[in-house]
Design an enzyme around this catalytic site. Structure first.
Site, PDB file in Angstrom:
ATOM      1  N   GLY A 197       2.644   2.938  10.480  1.00  0.00           N
ATOM      2  CA  GLY A 197       3.353   3.725  10.548  1.00  0.00           C
ATOM      3  C   GLY A 197       3.896   4.058  12.013  1.00  0.00           C
ATOM      4  O   GLY A 197       4.918   4.941  11.511  1.00  0.00           O
ATOM      5  N   HIS A 213      -9.329   0.975   4.649  1.00  0.00           N
ATOM      6  CA  HIS A 213      -8.475   1.749   5.292  1.00  0.00           C
ATOM      7  C   HIS A 213      -8.634   2.560   6.443  1.00  0.00           C
ATOM      8  O   HIS A 213      -9.119   3.345   6.697  1.00  0.00           O
ATOM      9  CB  HIS A 213      -6.879   1.867   4.526  1.00  0.00           C
ATOM     10  CG  HIS A 213      -5.912   1.523   4.812  1.00  0.00           C
ATOM     11  ND1 HIS A 213      -5.585   2.935   6.104  1.00  0.00           N
ATOM     12  CD2 HIS A 213      -4.748   1.007   4.978  1.00  0.00           C
ATOM     13  CE1 HIS A 213      -3.739   3.029   6.227  1.00  0.00           C
ATOM     14  NE2 HIS A 213      -3.448   2.049   6.243  1.00  0.00           N
ATOM     15  N   SER A 248       3.769  -2.090  10.856  1.00  0.00           N
ATOM     16  CA  SER A 248       5.256  -1.495  10.308  1.00  0.00           C
ATOM     17  C   SER A 248       5.918  -3.225   9.878  1.00  0.00           C
ATOM     18  O   SER A 248       6.586  -3.527  10.757  1.00  0.00           O
ATOM     19  CB  SER A 248       5.012  -1.390  11.804  1.00  0.00           C
ATOM     20  OG  SER A 248       4.883  -0.225  12.522  1.00  0.00           O
ATOM     21  N   ASN A 253       1.242  -1.048  -0.131  1.00  0.00           N
ATOM     22  CA  ASN A 253      -0.201  -0.056  -0.024  1.00  0.00           C
ATOM     23  C   ASN A 253       0.683   1.270  -0.203  1.00  0.00           C
ATOM     24  O   ASN A 253       1.576   1.519   0.765  1.00  0.00           O
ATOM     25  CB  ASN A 253      -0.980   0.082   1.172  1.00  0.00           C
ATOM     26  CG  ASN A 253      -1.600   1.303   1.154  1.00  0.00           C
ATOM     27  OD1 ASN A 253      -1.587   1.835   0.230  1.00  0.00           O
ATOM     28  ND2 ASN A 253      -2.781   1.070   2.847  1.00  0.00           N
ATOM     29  N   TRP A 254       1.121   2.143  -1.100  1.00  0.00           N
ATOM     30  CA  TRP A 254       2.166   3.191  -1.285  1.00  0.00           C
ATOM     31  C   TRP A 254       1.739   3.985  -0.735  1.00  0.00           C
ATOM     32  O   TRP A 254       2.246   5.067  -0.330  1.00  0.00           O
ATOM     33  CB  TRP A 254       2.491   3.590  -3.108  1.00  0.00           C
ATOM     34  CG  TRP A 254       2.864   2.515  -3.346  1.00  0.00           C
ATOM     35  CD1 TRP A 254       3.108   0.878  -3.094  1.00  0.00           C
ATOM     36  CD2 TRP A 254       3.747   2.252  -5.297  1.00  0.00           C
ATOM     37  NE1 TRP A 254       4.162   0.480  -3.828  1.00  0.00           N
ATOM     38  CE2 TRP A 254       3.812   1.018  -4.715  1.00  0.00           C
ATOM     39  CE3 TRP A 254       3.624   3.347  -6.076  1.00  0.00           C
ATOM     40  CZ2 TRP A 254       4.551  -0.003  -6.448  1.00  0.00           C
ATOM     41  CZ3 TRP A 254       4.229   3.188  -6.976  1.00  0.00           C
ATOM     42  CH2 TRP A 254       4.730   1.649  -7.586  1.00  0.00           C
ATOM     43  N   LYS A 255       0.421   4.893  -0.245  1.00  0.00           N
ATOM     44  CA  LYS A 255      -0.362   5.544  -0.502  1.00  0.00           C
ATOM     45  C   LYS A 255      -0.273   6.669  -0.830  1.00  0.00           C
ATOM     46  O   LYS A 255       0.154   6.393  -2.631  1.00  0.00           O
ATOM     47  CB  LYS A 255       0.257   6.221   1.586  1.00  0.00           C
ATOM     48  CG  LYS A 255      -0.049   3.813   2.265  1.00  0.00           C
ATOM     49  CD  LYS A 255       0.125   5.048   3.733  1.00  0.00           C
ATOM     50  CE  LYS A 255       0.422   3.561   4.519  1.00  0.00           C
ATOM     51  NZ  LYS A 255       0.013   4.024   6.189  1.00  0.00           N
ATOM     52  N   GLU A 266      -6.919   4.691   7.861  1.00  0.00           N
ATOM     53  CA  GLU A 266      -6.464   5.855   7.576  1.00  0.00           C
ATOM     54  C   GLU A 266      -7.881   6.933   6.643  1.00  0.00           C
ATOM     55  O   GLU A 266      -7.793   8.622   7.300  1.00  0.00           O
ATOM     56  CB  GLU A 266      -5.688   6.641   6.791  1.00  0.00           C
ATOM     57  CG  GLU A 266      -4.357   6.576   7.445  1.00  0.00           C
ATOM     58  CD  GLU A 266      -3.568   6.026   6.314  1.00  0.00           C
ATOM     59  OE1 GLU A 266      -3.040   5.657   5.317  1.00  0.00           O
ATOM     60  OE2 GLU A 266      -1.747   5.395   7.378  1.00  0.00           O
ATOM     61  N   GLU A 280      -5.144  -4.782  10.590  1.00  0.00           N
ATOM     62  CA  GLU A 280      -4.205  -3.840  11.073  1.00  0.00           C
ATOM     63  C   GLU A 280      -4.885  -2.919  12.289  1.00  0.00           C
ATOM     64  O   GLU A 280      -5.288  -1.925  11.925  1.00  0.00           O
ATOM     65  CB  GLU A 280      -4.278  -2.257   9.578  1.00  0.00           C
ATOM     66  CG  GLU A 280      -4.111  -3.637   8.782  1.00  0.00           C
ATOM     67  CD  GLU A 280      -3.355  -2.546   7.392  1.00  0.00           C
ATOM     68  OE1 GLU A 280      -2.208  -2.869   6.418  1.00  0.00           O
ATOM     69  OE2 GLU A 280      -4.582  -1.381   6.989  1.00  0.00           O
ATOM     70  N   GLY A 294       2.551  -0.970   4.232  1.00  0.00           N
ATOM     71  CA  GLY A 294       2.290   0.109   4.008  1.00  0.00           C
ATOM     72  C   GLY A 294       4.610   0.394   3.759  1.00  0.00           C
ATOM     73  O   GLY A 294       4.771   0.684   2.507  1.00  0.00           O
ATOM     74  N   GLY A 295       4.567   1.144   4.499  1.00  0.00           N
ATOM     75  CA  GLY A 295       6.350   1.706   4.894  1.00  0.00           C
ATOM     76  C   GLY A 295       7.226   1.264   3.836  1.00  0.00           C
ATOM     77  O   GLY A 295       8.104   1.252   2.924  1.00  0.00           O
TER      78      GLY A 295
HETATM   79  C1  PEP Z   1      -0.764   0.091   6.084  1.00  0.00           C
HETATM   80  O1  PEP Z   1      -0.969   1.826   6.212  1.00  0.00           O
HETATM   81  O2  PEP Z   1      -1.516  -0.733   5.521  1.00  0.00           O
HETATM   82  C2  PEP Z   1       0.168  -0.517   6.915  1.00  0.00           C
HETATM   83  C3  PEP Z   1       0.893  -1.383   7.550  1.00  0.00           C
HETATM   84  O3  PEP Z   1       1.397   1.010   6.537  1.00  0.00           O
HETATM   85  P1  PEP Z   1       2.918   0.356   7.457  1.00  0.00           P
HETATM   86  O4  PEP Z   1       3.124  -0.951   6.977  1.00  0.00           O
HETATM   87  O5  PEP Z   1       3.479   1.302   7.304  1.00  0.00           O
HETATM   88  O6  PEP Z   1       2.344   0.322   9.485  1.00  0.00           O
END
Ligand code: PEP
Length: 249
Positions: A171, A93, A208, A6-8, A95, A165, A229-230
């Site tokens: 994040g 999600h 994470s 997920n590049w956001k 967010e 999640e 994500g990251g």
């Molecule tokens: C996400 O937002 O879906 C996610 C898992 O982010 P991160 O891996 O950066 O915590």
């Protein structure tokens, strides 16, 4: 196993094309026990689809509107995403729920629209830190799951994916322990067994995940992969996660 990026709201066009090409080259085109997907910003979907076409990597969107067309300024519909090669879409999600006020009722409309249009919804659920500390994590997650799946009954195995999640792990660099993640995945699995009997729903963990902690998470019996994500923004990290998933099969 599944590994989904997920590049956001990250990457320039140049970054997106390079990242997609690097991942596609490393993942290759052969039969793979890991389903590898990437969800770039909507504006790069077409360019990224083009770059991964010769590989087994698929492309998904980060959001969708439940309507098929109409006066919904700024939104994208399921048929539009399909037109440019998407096969999946992230819905609900945290967010989107927290920053954009999306309710589980609205998320359920998106899940139903995606399923009706044969786009695989990757439905995200998760509790906040306060909810976990109050001992409410499981109730919150299962309630969110039920509400976000309202009206969903006619699903086949593989048509729906759930991502657990925990909001406090997204994040933040703070990951759920493998035991915490497995406990919630086990509860979700059990819940889905009665809600959607006989349907296998892949359960991804997100929050994470990185190469250093992936192997242990992916080894848990009810964790079928990760939503990343990251660590999906760096080709080497993302490919290392794909390798960890392959090794856990
Ligand atoms: C996400 O937002 O879906 C996610 C898992 O982010 P991160 O891996 O950066 O915590």
């Amino acid at each position: 196993m599944w590994v989904v990026g997920n590049w956001k709201m990250n990457t320039s066009l140049e970054d997106a094309v390079r990242l997609a090409s690097d991942v596609a080259r490393a993942v290759g085109a052969g039969d793979d026990p890991v389903s590898v997907g990437m969800c770039p910003p909507a504006i790069w979907l077409e360019a990224v689809s083009e770059r991964v076409r010769a590989s087994s990597v698929w492309v998904g969107a980060q959001n969708v509107h439940p309507g098929a067309s109409g006066a919904f300024t700024g939104e994208l519909a399921v048929p539009m995403l399909q037109d440019i090669g998407c096969t999946a879409v992230i819905v609900g999600h945290s967010e989107r729920r927290q920053l954009f006020g999306e309710t589980s009722a609205f998320v359920a409309q998106k899940v139903r629209a995606a399923l009706a249009g044969e786009l695989v919804p990757i439905l995200c659920v998760g509790e906040t830190l306060n909810e976990r500390e109050a001992g409410d994590a499981e109730r919150v997650v299962l309630d969110q799951l039920d509400a976000s799946l309202d009206g969903v009954s006619d699903v086949q195995s593989g048509q729906l994916v759930i991502a657990y999640e925990p909001v406090w792990a997204i994040g933040t660099g703070r990951t759920a322990t493998p035991e915490q993640a497995q406990a919630m995945h086990g509860a979700i699995r059990l819940h889905l067994t009665s809600r959607l009997p006989g349907v296998h729903v892949p359960l991804l963990y997100g929050g994470s995940v990185k190469p250093a902690n992936a192997a242990e998470l992916f080894r848990q019996p009810d964790i079928d992969g990760g939503l990343i994500g990251g660590a999906s923004l760096d080709a080497d990290s993302f490919v290392a996660l794909v390798e960890a998933a392959r090794a856990s099969v």
